[in-house]
Scaffold this motif. Sequence first.
Motif, PDB file in Angstrom:
ATOM      1  N   ARG A  67       0.827  -1.205   0.000  1.00 41.30           N
ATOM      2  CA  ARG A  67       0.000   0.000   0.000  1.00 41.30           C
ATOM      3  C   ARG A  67       0.862   1.256   0.000  1.00 41.30           C
ATOM      4  NH1 ARG A  67      -4.859  -1.346   4.344  1.00 41.30           N
ATOM      5  NH2 ARG A  67      -5.761  -3.103   3.182  1.00 41.30           N
ATOM      6  N   LEU A  68       1.926   1.227   0.786  1.00 41.73           N
ATOM      7  CA  LEU A  68       2.812   2.386   0.857  1.00 41.73           C
ATOM      8  C   LEU A  68       3.475   2.646  -0.488  1.00 41.73           C
ATOM      9  CD1 LEU A  68       4.172   4.547   2.662  1.00 41.73           C
ATOM     10  CD2 LEU A  68       5.938   2.858   3.190  1.00 41.73           C
ATOM     11  N   ARG A  69       3.987   1.596  -1.115  1.00 46.86           N
ATOM     12  CA  ARG A  69       4.672   1.756  -2.400  1.00 46.86           C
ATOM     13  C   ARG A  69       3.694   2.154  -3.503  1.00 46.86           C
ATOM     14  NH1 ARG A  69       7.370  -2.459  -2.158  1.00 46.86           N
ATOM     15  NH2 ARG A  69       9.430  -1.629  -1.682  1.00 46.86           N
ATOM     16  N   ASP A  70       2.477   1.586  -3.472  1.00 47.99           N
ATOM     17  CA  ASP A  70       1.488   1.934  -4.493  1.00 47.99           C
ATOM     18  C   ASP A  70       1.116   3.410  -4.429  1.00 47.99           C
ATOM     19  OD1 ASP A  70       1.470  -0.644  -5.399  1.00 47.99           O
ATOM     20  OD2 ASP A  70      -0.409  -1.219  -4.406  1.00 47.99           O
ATOM     21  N   ARG A  71       1.070   3.962  -3.210  1.00 45.12           N
ATOM     22  CA  ARG A  71       0.657   5.360  -3.073  1.00 45.12           C
ATOM     23  C   ARG A  71       1.801   6.334  -3.234  1.00 45.12           C
ATOM     24  NH1 ARG A  71      -3.324   8.055   1.481  1.00 45.12           N
ATOM     25  NH2 ARG A  71      -3.250  10.159   0.606  1.00 45.12           N
ATOM     26  N   TRP A  72       2.984   6.014  -2.640  1.00 45.11           N
ATOM     27  CA  TRP A  72       4.076   6.975  -2.607  1.00 45.11           C
ATOM     28  C   TRP A  72       5.313   6.527  -3.378  1.00 45.11           C
ATOM     29  CZ3 TRP A  72       2.280  11.377  -0.901  1.00 45.11           C
ATOM     30  CH2 TRP A  72       1.261  11.382   0.058  1.00 45.11           C
ATOM     31  N   GLY A  73       5.289   5.320  -3.926  1.00 45.86           N
ATOM     32  CA  GLY A  73       6.426   4.831  -4.685  1.00 45.86           C
ATOM     33  C   GLY A  73       7.619   4.480  -3.803  1.00 45.86           C
ATOM     34  N   GLY A  74       8.750   4.255  -4.449  1.00 48.70           N
ATOM     35  CA  GLY A  74       9.963   3.914  -3.720  1.00 48.70           C
ATOM     36  C   GLY A  74      10.396   5.024  -2.775  1.00 48.70           C
ATOM     37  N   ARG A  75      10.071   6.258  -3.128  1.00 48.32           N
ATOM     38  CA  ARG A  75      10.406   7.395  -2.255  1.00 48.32           C
ATOM     39  C   ARG A  75       9.704   7.264  -0.906  1.00 48.32           C
ATOM     40  NH1 ARG A  75      11.589  12.886  -1.790  1.00 48.32           N
ATOM     41  NH2 ARG A  75      10.052  14.097  -0.606  1.00 48.32           N
ATOM     42  N   GLY A  76       8.428   6.901  -0.943  1.00 50.92           N
ATOM     43  CA  GLY A  76       7.672   6.756   0.300  1.00 50.92           C
ATOM     44  C   GLY A  76       8.244   5.677   1.193  1.00 50.92           C
ATOM     45  N   VAL A  77       8.677   4.587   0.571  1.00 51.13           N
ATOM     46  CA  VAL A  77       9.257   3.487   1.339  1.00 51.13           C
ATOM     47  C   VAL A  77      10.559   3.936   1.996  1.00 51.13           C
ATOM     48  CG1 VAL A  77      10.244   1.167   1.182  1.00 51.13           C
ATOM     49  CG2 VAL A  77       8.168   1.731  -0.108  1.00 51.13           C
ATOM     50  N   ARG A  78      11.399   4.623   1.233  1.00 51.82           N
ATOM     51  CA  ARG A  78      12.685   5.097   1.772  1.00 51.82           C
ATOM     52  C   ARG A  78      12.461   6.067   2.939  1.00 51.82           C
ATOM     53  NH1 ARG A  78      17.896   5.066  -0.429  1.00 51.82           N
ATOM     54  NH2 ARG A  78      19.344   5.986   1.057  1.00 51.82           N
ATOM     55  N   VAL A  79      11.563   7.018   2.751  1.00 50.83           N
ATOM     56  CA  VAL A  79      11.303   8.004   3.794  1.00 50.83           C
ATOM     57  C   VAL A  79      10.725   7.329   5.038  1.00 50.83           C
ATOM     58  CG1 VAL A  79       9.930  10.034   4.412  1.00 50.83           C
ATOM     59  CG2 VAL A  79      11.055   9.928   2.186  1.00 50.83           C
ATOM     60  N   ALA A  80       9.861   6.346   4.847  1.00 49.32           N
ATOM     61  CA  ALA A  80       9.253   5.653   5.987  1.00 49.32           C
ATOM     62  C   ALA A  80      10.306   4.917   6.809  1.00 49.32           C
ATOM     63  CB  ALA A  80       8.188   4.673   5.499  1.00 49.32           C
ATOM     64  N   TRP A  81      11.235   4.221   6.150  1.00 45.60           N
ATOM     65  CA  TRP A  81      12.280   3.503   6.886  1.00 45.60           C
ATOM     66  C   TRP A  81      13.222   4.471   7.602  1.00 45.60           C
ATOM     67  CZ3 TRP A  81      12.058  -1.186   8.499  1.00 45.60           C
ATOM     68  CH2 TRP A  81      11.384  -2.165   7.768  1.00 45.60           C
TER      69      TRP A  81
END
Length: 206
Positions: free
Chosen positions: A80-94
């Motif tokens: 869900r995170l990647r679908d909404r925000w892409g790889g950028r969202g995943v990186r920022v979340a971690w």
Amino acid sequence: MPSTVVHLAVGGLVAAALLGDEFDRRAVAVVLAVTAIPDLDTFAGLYVQGAHRALLHTLVLPAVAGVALAYDTRMRDASRLRDRWGGRGVRVAWVALAALLVGGILPDLMTNGVNAFYPLYDRFLTVDGELLLSNQRGVVQTFVDLSADPERTTENTHYWTGVDPSPGPEPENVERVFPVVRSGFQLLVVVLGVFTLGARFWEEGR
């Protein structure tokens, strides 16, 4: 105790070090906002005995968040995170999760302590001491101390803040102190955090 300013300085260092190509004002703002979350339990302490440094300073919080983030981004067929925000969202979340732990919780664990495993285990713990190499005593460490000090729990522990200086009702003339830095080392951390973030923003703006 470290102030929110000190926590944010450490969070800023984590952001500068780990955001990589995703480094910008919005990503840094997210990381710093997550870094500040544990200090919100200061307000919970006004209503719940011992909640400050327990409710949101627990290591259970980043552990649960880390499991949820790993499940969503690495185990599910569609994140869900990647679908909404892409790889950028995943990186920022971690990176935000790392800042929550390293900047939001650990400085307090190493200064006066936190209720590290609340609500699974109600006891305030502190990681503080020294590690020495002596030609007469060999290796000396004081981080692990099993002396019989009384256990500090949410029932008998109160950390003062400007919001909640003392347990129970406050007198009308109570002094409310909101610390910014309380030692030269904390000032160094703040200066280093501001300098590092400033250097990264300047570099990105060139």
